[in-house]
Enzyme design. Sequence first.
Site, PDB file in Angstrom:
ATOM      1  N   CYS A  64      -3.048   3.739  10.336  1.00  0.00           N
ATOM      2  CA  CYS A  64      -1.795   2.647  11.101  1.00  0.00           C
ATOM      3  C   CYS A  64      -1.491   4.395  12.245  1.00  0.00           C
ATOM      4  O   CYS A  64      -3.138   4.628  12.862  1.00  0.00           O
ATOM      5  CB  CYS A  64      -0.904   2.794  10.343  1.00  0.00           C
ATOM      6  SG  CYS A  64       0.580   1.681  12.030  1.00  0.00           S
ATOM      7  N   HIS A 105      -1.500  -1.313   6.422  1.00  0.00           N
ATOM      8  CA  HIS A 105      -1.014  -0.440   5.435  1.00  0.00           C
ATOM      9  C   HIS A 105      -1.505  -0.156   4.194  1.00  0.00           C
ATOM     10  O   HIS A 105      -0.594  -1.302   3.134  1.00  0.00           O
ATOM     11  CB  HIS A 105       0.599   0.159   6.078  1.00  0.00           C
ATOM     12  CG  HIS A 105       1.332   0.858   7.046  1.00  0.00           C
ATOM     13  ND1 HIS A 105       1.696   2.100   6.472  1.00  0.00           N
ATOM     14  CD2 HIS A 105       1.517   0.523   8.270  1.00  0.00           C
ATOM     15  CE1 HIS A 105       1.247   2.463   7.798  1.00  0.00           C
ATOM     16  NE2 HIS A 105       1.605   1.128   8.476  1.00  0.00           N
ATOM     17  N   GLU A 112      -2.082   1.110   1.533  1.00  0.00           N
ATOM     18  CA  GLU A 112      -0.682   1.908   0.751  1.00  0.00           C
ATOM     19  C   GLU A 112       0.388   1.120  -0.218  1.00  0.00           C
ATOM     20  O   GLU A 112       0.695   1.173  -1.204  1.00  0.00           O
ATOM     21  CB  GLU A 112       0.181   2.739   0.688  1.00  0.00           C
ATOM     22  CG  GLU A 112       0.793   3.067   1.705  1.00  0.00           C
ATOM     23  CD  GLU A 112       0.744   2.433   3.354  1.00  0.00           C
ATOM     24  OE1 GLU A 112       2.388   2.524   4.269  1.00  0.00           O
ATOM     25  OE2 GLU A 112      -0.516   2.678   3.595  1.00  0.00           O
TER      26      GLU A 112
END
Length: 585
Positions: free
Chosen positions: A126, A228, A230
């Site tokens: 990002c 994202h 994660e």
Amino acid sequence: MKSFNIQSYLDKIYGSFPEAAFQPVIGITANFSGTDATLKDKYYSQVVAAGGTPVLIPPIANRNVIINTLQHIDGLLLSGGGDMNPLWGGEEPSPRLHNINATRDLAELLITRLAFNRHIPILGICRGMQVMATALGGKVDQDITNKKGVIKHSQEADRNELSHSVTIEKGSTLSKLYGSEKIYVNSFHHQAVRECGNRFRPTALAPDGIVEAMESLDHRPVMGVQWHPEDLEKDGLKLFRWLVIQASNFHVAKSLHKRVLTLDTHVDTPMFFHQDINFSHRDSKILVDLHKMSEGKQDAVIMAAYLPQPKMGEAFSSKISLEAEGPLAYTDLIFDKIEEIVRENKGHLSIARTPHDAYEDKRKGRKSIFFGIENGIALEHKIQNIKHFAQRGVVYITLCHNGDNDICDSAKGCNTHNGVSSFGEKVIREMNNQGIMVDLSHASEKSFYDAMDISSTPIVCSHSSCRAICDVPRNLSDEQMKALARRGGLMHVTLYPGFLRKEGEATITDAISHLEHAIDVMGVEHVGIGTDFDGDGGVRGFADSSDAINFTLHLLQRKYSEKDIERIWGGNWLRLMAQVQKSRK
């Protein structure tokens, strides 16, 4: 309360603390909020799940701190967060700009640029992808929500919800990781990369054309994604595993460069020393300097005093930029300038005249410069000048350049002597006597075979490539390469683009194709690298000395052993140099 013995508890869990298995160290840039450096737990937990060891990097814009940090990590993860100040990209703020995080900006731009120069694997997420673009020549849109036809990129659902699709470029790293040309991602951004710049190419697009991922154009392990990962558990873990694998490879390459002496056998950098060059800095005017050699973990180069070949009726003085009474004086001026640069940087740089000198320099943490001569007109038609250059420490003389001279015919000449001249025969024999290597790069095919017959020591081609792959007169045929190997000689692949391929942009993969063809024909004991940096050599992925470790990474990916990499990176050359110098009479 029952007493608690921490040592007994740990012994029970871990036994007697065996040495931990290796895990590459992944540095993660931290967010900054008020007075706290913070990081969402998903970043470091995914690194751990991928097999890495996470460390948090606070936003400190101190060059020495950043460089020391980079020396201790194997990979870099640029985390997400707030907007960047658009002034870093040379733009005024949009009314739609959100809260900027000024504390992070400079620190992350610096660490990205310095990590990129050092070939540290990078994954930007990002904001991290936008930092990569800003640091390395791209452009970022401050706000995409007012663009016509743009889909919603800042969702309000849970962070693990998928919100839109992205189309992935065929053949990209992403397509290999996901095994698909279309995936669904989560999305939380209102800024996006507008232009990737000349270091990256877009490899994933949203349905509205917004760039959702980009990868290195320079064949490096560097990637950015706008979503994202994660928060996406198994799907996101693929990217973290990619980073950890690349970081592990980089760790291996760094360790190998500590043990192996890396030598580039032909650079033309001295041509630029009259242009106010600062060799101790990362000077944009040259491709080889102390900074670039350090970034690429390169130990040594052979710097050629290049002498252009005058045409019939031309004066040598009309071809050069320095005032000199003739080719001999000009060559000595070049060597004098190199010695001056070495004196100015004596703690980091040294003149090497023998292989032992170079190995001793490496042990002491210094870079080595050997002397070479490109074009035998430096002798001024006097045999005694060979001894003069031997005493100066010259390790090889390239007999000719682009044009016939008094020694031999050139690959780009007009067959003046039908090979090596009678004077050239005397030159070769005296070079043998003085322990100077005979270099046949640039020579015609007849000159090549004549020199092979005349020389009592094996000959070299310090910067040549394979004619079977790129059919130009300067490259060696398979027959020449076989003859060279039979006599114990060497061919070092050059990075001059026109000698690697005739059409399209040459890259590091082309250089490796030539190297591997030479290995197939000659054997790994007879090959190496002579980049021709600053003599128009250099390709994408191996564009200057800072890319030396990238070359090693590509060799490791192809499963070359450490012994073979050592041979390719100069071990073959140093072995032959010692043999030639030992024959000195």
